[in-house]
Design an enzyme around this catalytic site. Sequence first.
Site: not given
Length: 211
Positions: A95-98, A136, A164, A166
């Site tokens: 995941c690019e956020h976390h 995704q 996920h 996260c």
Amino acid sequence: MTRTEKSIHQIAELVCSKDIDNDAIEGAVRELLIAFGEDPDRQGLLRTPVRVALMYSELLAGYRTDPIDMVNDAIFEVNYDEMVLVRDIEFYSLCEHHMLPFIGRAHVAYIPKGKVIGLSKIPRIVDLYARRLQLQERMTRQVADFLNELLNPRGVAVVLEGIHMCAMMRGVKKHDARMTTSAMLGLFRSQLATRQEFLDNISRGAAPLRV
């Protein structure tokens, strides 16, 4: 490079051809360990920066995978115009956020218009986009667009099911939450019966997605 090859490279959205900077990653991991309050020189952590750099070289290989070499001329002219479906393709992404993992399975179908692609190449296309910092939703559309550009078929359908970390390890901490995304192009979008055939096929005998 031919016009088709240029369009394939463009849609693959490669970052660059040079290798990942392992030295920079190792230095950053060492700094992180210090920021965590750890001692990067203790025995258990001495090689952690090296291991993490090697790990990211593998997990983020999709930025530097040459799509032309990946396909490797495995496109064949065939007089076949019924659905081709590869289901339950496992994938692992970040995941690019976390930068936490999300894992799952992809179901990919297309309706040929004179050309088919070798079976093993469809999971490789999924990996081309999975092995990046991802969302995704975006990954689903990227797989569909790439196959559509490569084969110019009568239709493409992609469904991704993901778990996920996260959402499981932090934040809402919902262990059983599953995310499903889809992209429908051509006949899969315009013809309800075609889309339903695809959805029926991927649901038939499907086991629950598990960690």
